[in-house]
Write a protein that holds these residues in place. Structure first.
Motif, short mmCIF file in Angstrom:
data_model
loop_
_atom_site.label_atom_id
_atom_site.label_comp_id
_atom_site.label_asym_id
_atom_site.label_seq_id
_atom_site.Cartn_x
_atom_site.Cartn_y
_atom_site.Cartn_z
N ARG A 66 85.62 -42.45 65.66
CA ARG A 66 85.09 -43.30 64.97
C ARG A 66 85.93 -44.61 65.02
NH1 ARG A 66 85.09 -45.53 59.76
NH2 ARG A 66 83.03 -46.08 58.94
N CYS A 67 85.23 -45.75 65.22
CA CYS A 67 85.83 -47.07 65.27
C CYS A 67 85.96 -47.57 63.89
CB CYS A 67 84.94 -48.11 65.88
SG CYS A 67 85.41 -49.78 65.84
N SER A 68 87.48 -48.01 63.43
CA SER A 68 87.81 -48.50 62.35
C SER A 68 87.07 -49.75 61.87
CB SER A 68 89.48 -48.25 62.23
OG SER A 68 89.74 -47.22 62.27
N ALA A 69 86.79 -50.45 62.87
CA ALA A 69 86.47 -51.96 62.73
C ALA A 69 85.02 -52.10 62.45
CB ALA A 69 86.92 -52.77 64.07
N CYS A 70 83.94 -51.30 63.34
CA CYS A 70 82.84 -51.51 63.14
C CYS A 70 81.97 -50.12 62.74
CB CYS A 70 82.24 -52.02 64.23
SG CYS A 70 82.08 -50.80 65.69
N GLY A 71 82.75 -48.90 62.70
CA GLY A 71 82.16 -47.66 62.16
C GLY A 71 81.34 -47.09 63.43
N SER A 118 88.82 -46.66 73.34
CA SER A 118 88.26 -48.11 72.55
C SER A 118 86.78 -48.07 72.45
CB SER A 118 88.53 -49.23 73.61
OG SER A 118 87.72 -49.13 74.94
N CYS A 119 86.42 -48.93 71.30
CA CYS A 119 85.05 -48.80 70.99
C CYS A 119 84.05 -49.53 72.14
CB CYS A 119 84.78 -49.61 69.43
SG CYS A 119 83.27 -49.80 68.97
N PRO A 120 82.91 -48.95 72.31
CA PRO A 120 82.07 -49.37 73.40
C PRO A 120 81.24 -50.54 72.85
CG PRO A 120 81.25 -47.36 72.49
CD PRO A 120 82.54 -47.32 72.02
N ARG A 121 81.07 -50.71 71.34
CA ARG A 121 80.44 -51.82 70.73
C ARG A 121 81.50 -52.82 70.62
NH1 ARG A 121 78.58 -50.26 65.15
NH2 ARG A 121 76.76 -49.27 66.29
N CYS A 122 82.65 -52.90 70.18
CA CYS A 122 83.10 -53.89 69.62
C CYS A 122 84.66 -54.21 70.32
CB CYS A 122 83.33 -54.14 68.26
SG CYS A 122 84.70 -52.97 67.52
N ALA A 123 84.99 -53.03 71.27
CA ALA A 123 85.93 -53.24 72.06
C ALA A 123 87.48 -52.98 71.41
CB ALA A 123 86.33 -54.36 73.04
ZN LIG Z 1 83.97 -50.80 66.94
#
Ligand SMILES: [Zn+2]
Length: 140
Positions: free
Chosen positions: A24-29, A38-43
């Motif tokens: 789970r991305c801590s930045a965007c969820g 790394s997050c595929p949405r917000c990197a």
């Molecule tokens: Zn993210």
């Protein structure tokens, strides 16, 4: 017979109630499966491990009625091959998981039906271990 997971870090095993291991991305969820660095949405690289819901709804499915290309497929082939269902199960608020299904009968698979995670035998390896993989089965 010793049971071993098909890959490390994909699901909790052994366990009475196994769970898929996502991130789970801590930045965007955003939730991913399998885990990503790394997050595929917000990197963002602030990814944390998240155990995923054990139940979801069947989102799409088909029947695999011939052996997939090998590699990456490592399961039974030829006369040993048994058709199996594959599909996507949408875990509520998390992610759509591409998965094997326990059912290969089109008559029992319906879009939107409730599905539950199970761990099932996949093949026997060269050392005689029973290789276990995850799948989803209809609830009830
Ligand atoms: Zn993210």
């Amino acid at each position: 017979m010793v049971q071993v997971p098909v890959a490390e870090g994909v699901f909790t095993w052994p366990a009475d109630e196994p769970e898929l291991i996502g991130s789970r991305c801590s930045a965007c969820g955003m939730v991913t499966f399998p885990t990503q660095d790394s997050c595929p949405r917000c990197a963002s690289t602030a990814m944390e491990e998240q155990r995923l819901a054990r139940r979801g709804r069947l989102w799409a499915w088909t029947i695999q009625d011939f052996p997939p290309p090998a590699p990456p497929y490592t399961g039974p082939t030829g006369a040993d091959f048994v058709p199996f269902g594959i599909g996507y199960v949408e875990l509520p608020g998390e992610v759509k998981v591409e998965t094997r299904l326990t059912e290969s009968d089109p008559a029992v698979l319906t879009i939107g039906m409730e599905m539950e995670l199970v761990v099932v035998p996949f093949r026997t390896d060269d050392d005689g271990n029973e290789v276990m993989t995850f799948a989803f089965r209809p609830v009830g």
